[in-house]
Structures are given as structure tokens and as C-alpha cells.
Design a protein around this motif. Structure first.
Motif, short mmCIF file in Angstrom:
data_model
loop_
_atom_site.label_atom_id
_atom_site.label_comp_id
_atom_site.label_asym_id
_atom_site.label_seq_id
_atom_site.Cartn_x
_atom_site.Cartn_y
_atom_site.Cartn_z
N PRO A 218 -28.35 -38.30 8.31
CA PRO A 218 -27.45 -37.17 7.99
C PRO A 218 -28.18 -35.83 7.94
O PRO A 218 -29.26 -35.72 7.38
N SER A 219 -27.55 -34.84 8.53
CA SER A 219 -28.12 -33.49 8.55
C SER A 219 -27.18 -32.48 7.91
O SER A 219 -27.56 -31.32 7.71
N LEU A 220 -25.94 -32.90 7.59
CA LEU A 220 -24.95 -32.00 7.00
C LEU A 220 -24.86 -32.20 5.49
O LEU A 220 -25.06 -31.28 4.71
N ILE A 221 -24.54 -33.42 5.07
CA ILE A 221 -24.54 -33.75 3.64
C ILE A 221 -25.85 -34.45 3.35
O ILE A 221 -26.04 -35.62 3.66
N VAL A 222 -26.77 -33.71 2.76
CA VAL A 222 -28.15 -34.16 2.61
C VAL A 222 -28.43 -34.60 1.18
O VAL A 222 -28.03 -33.93 0.21
N ASN A 223 -29.11 -35.72 1.05
CA ASN A 223 -29.51 -36.24 -0.26
C ASN A 223 -30.86 -35.63 -0.65
O ASN A 223 -31.84 -35.79 0.08
N ILE A 224 -30.89 -34.92 -1.77
CA ILE A 224 -32.14 -34.38 -2.30
C ILE A 224 -32.60 -35.34 -3.39
O ILE A 224 -32.03 -35.39 -4.48
N TYR A 225 -33.61 -36.13 -3.09
CA TYR A 225 -34.01 -37.25 -3.95
C TYR A 225 -34.23 -36.81 -5.40
O TYR A 225 -34.96 -35.87 -5.68
N GLY A 226 -33.55 -37.52 -6.29
CA GLY A 226 -33.70 -37.26 -7.72
C GLY A 226 -32.86 -36.12 -8.26
O GLY A 226 -32.81 -35.90 -9.46
N LEU A 227 -32.21 -35.36 -7.36
CA LEU A 227 -31.43 -34.20 -7.80
C LEU A 227 -29.94 -34.32 -7.46
O LEU A 227 -29.09 -33.99 -8.27
N GLY A 228 -29.63 -34.78 -6.25
CA GLY A 228 -28.23 -34.88 -5.87
C GLY A 228 -28.03 -34.64 -4.38
O GLY A 228 -28.88 -35.00 -3.57
N TYR A 229 -26.94 -33.96 -4.05
CA TYR A 229 -26.58 -33.72 -2.65
C TYR A 229 -26.28 -32.24 -2.42
O TYR A 229 -25.85 -31.54 -3.34
N LYS A 230 -26.48 -31.82 -1.16
CA LYS A 230 -26.08 -30.47 -0.80
C LYS A 230 -25.56 -30.47 0.63
O LYS A 230 -25.91 -31.34 1.44
N PHE A 231 -24.68 -29.51 0.92
CA PHE A 231 -24.14 -29.36 2.26
C PHE A 231 -24.93 -28.31 3.01
O PHE A 231 -25.07 -27.17 2.55
N VAL A 232 -25.49 -28.69 4.16
CA VAL A 232 -26.27 -27.79 4.99
C VAL A 232 -25.46 -27.48 6.25
O VAL A 232 -25.31 -28.33 7.12
N PRO A 233 -24.90 -26.28 6.35
CA PRO A 233 -24.08 -25.93 7.53
C PRO A 233 -24.88 -26.06 8.81
O PRO A 233 -26.07 -25.72 8.84
N PRO A 234 -24.27 -26.56 9.87
CA PRO A 234 -24.98 -26.68 11.15
C PRO A 234 -25.34 -25.32 11.73
O PRO A 234 -24.63 -24.33 11.50
N GLN A 235 -26.46 -25.27 12.40
CA GLN A 235 -26.89 -24.02 13.03
C GLN A 235 -25.97 -23.67 14.19
O GLN A 235 -25.59 -24.55 14.97
N ARG A 236 -25.58 -22.41 14.29
CA ARG A 236 -24.68 -21.99 15.37
C ARG A 236 -25.48 -21.78 16.65
O ARG A 236 -26.61 -21.37 16.62
#
Length: 236
Positions: A218-236
Motif C-alpha cells: 500500500p502506498s495510499l493508506i500507509v501504516n506507520i508502525y507503532g503509531l497508526g495510519y495516514k493517507f498519502v495522496p498520490p503524486q500528480r
């Protein structure tokens, strides 16, 4: 302003009760109160506020630190209410993300006037946000239509459950910000987060299969180990 939700935070119970009654007298009925930093953050993760009146000195935390923590997930207006009244203290408060600063002791009319001014500003911001929400969101191969609750992937409509759509929408509204599983559950499911790891993780897994170019990496909804998740918008 009657419908505005306000959080009052101060460890002086008498002062807290006085401000609470002042707001009620002004027709502001939706008011919560907290006396500790811990309780404050519990409220923040559970509700969307229009204004927070925050004391700097709390028994278990600094109001400055609480303000900084709130700013990681919300742009809600914050009014510091404190006995620290030097110019340096005010600059520190604004540096941490405060919108206004009232020193103790204060005149009740001034406090109410400042609260109303911040609520008017927040209402204007909300109105502008509602206008923005009528427009579809575009993130590379993903398109989200809020009003019809539709998700398009590569131009094709992609069925998803209500919670999947709401979770994706929450991520898209807060790009590049890390949220814990508990925070995601409370913000999207609107319930207290107790033993909810599987619920959130499974929902994220289903979303990844629908929107990720490669769900196994996964490159959009990314797991940050020990902290949680974040959404990384795709590069245009």
C-alpha cells in the motif's frame, strides 16, 4: 451560534461553572466541561467542536502542550484563558496555535465578546467548507463524490460500505496526518474505542483492495508502525 459546540477546560471548578452559566445565558446550550488534559483529549477525539476555551495550567498537563496536540488533528479555534498575561506568554500561546488570549481576572462581557467573535469566524469557515464539499475530490485515479457518497476508481464506480466510505473520506480530509486506530474509530464510528483494532484494520484492508494500485504494498493508506495510519495522496 446556538448550535455551536463548545469545550471549556479549567481546573478551577468555580470559574468553570461561572463561564458555563454565562454561555448558557447567551443561548449556547451545547457546552462540555473538563478539568484535566486527559479528559480534554477524550472529548476532542469524540466530538467536533466549534470552539475550545483552554486554561494554560492544568493539574496533569500544560495547556500549551494540549493545544499543540489538538493542532495535530484539528483547526478548531482555541482561546487561552490564563493568569499568565505577559507579552511573552501570549506570544508562546499564539506560537502553539492559539487564536485568542484572555488573561485572568477578566471581565465577563469581554470574554463573551471574544467567544462570539471566534464562533462567527468559525461559522464562516464552516460555510466555506460546505461549499468546497459540494465539489468532488480528486486524488490521482480516485474520485470521491460526497453528496452522492460515491467512490470512483480509474473512472469506474466502486461499491463500498458506509464505514468504508466515511473512513476514506476522513483520510482524504486529513492527508499526511497520522491517526491511531482508536482515533479513527471514534472519528468515523462515533463510539468509544474499546477493543476495536480488528474492526478498523479490516475496514482499512477492504479499502486498500479497492483503491491501492498494489494492495500488498500500500502506498495510499500507509501504516506507520507503532503509531497508526495516514493517507498519502498520490503524486500528480
Amino acid at each position: 451560534m446556538v448550535l455551536s459546540r463548545i469545550l471549556l477546560v479549567d481546573d478551577e471548578v468555580g470559574l468553570l461553572d461561572m463561564i458555563y452559566k454565562l454561555l448558557k445565558r447567551e443561548g449556547m446550550r451545547n457546552v462540555d466541561t473538563a478539568t484535566t488534559g486527559k479528559k480534554t483529549m477524550e472529548f476532542i477525539h469524540r466530538y467536533d467542536y466549534d470552539l475550545i476555551v483552554l486554561d494554560v495550567k492544568l493539574p496533569d498537563a500544560s495547556g500549551f502542550d494540549i493545544c499543540q496536540e489538538i493542532r495535530q488533528i484539528s483547526e478548531v479555534p482555541i482561546l487561552f484563558l490564563t493568569s499568565y498575561s505577559t507579552d511573552t506568554d501570549k506570544l508562546i500561546g499564539f506560537g502553539y496555535g492559539a487564536d485568542d488570549y484572555v488573561a485572568k481576572p477578566f471581565h465577563s462581557l469581554e470574554l463573551i465578546a471574544r467567544i462570539k467573535a471566534l464562533l462567527r469566524r468559525q461559522q464562516l469557515y464552516r460555510n466555506q467548507l460546505e461549499t468546497i464539499k459540494t465539489k468532488p475530490l480528486h486524488f490521482g485515479h480516485i474520485q470521491i463524490v460526497r453528496l452522492s457518497a460515491e467512490l470512483y476508481v480509474n473512472g469506474n464506480i466502486c461499491p463500498c460500505s458506509a464505514h468504508e466510505f466515511q473512513l476514506l473520506l476522513f483520510f482524504c480530509d486529513h492527508p499526511n496526518i497520522i491517526f491511531s486506530i482508536e482515533q479513527l474509530y471514534e472519528k468515523v464510528w462515533k463510539q468509544e474505542a474499546i477493543n476495536v483494532d480488528k474492526t478498523v484494520v479490516m475496514c482499512i484492508s477492504r479499502l486498500r483492495k479497492k483503491i491501492e494500485p498494489n494492495p500488498k504494498k500500500p502506498s495510499l493508506i500507509v501504516n506507520i508502525y507503532g503509531l497508526g495510519y495516514k493517507f498519502v495522496p498520490p503524486q500528480r
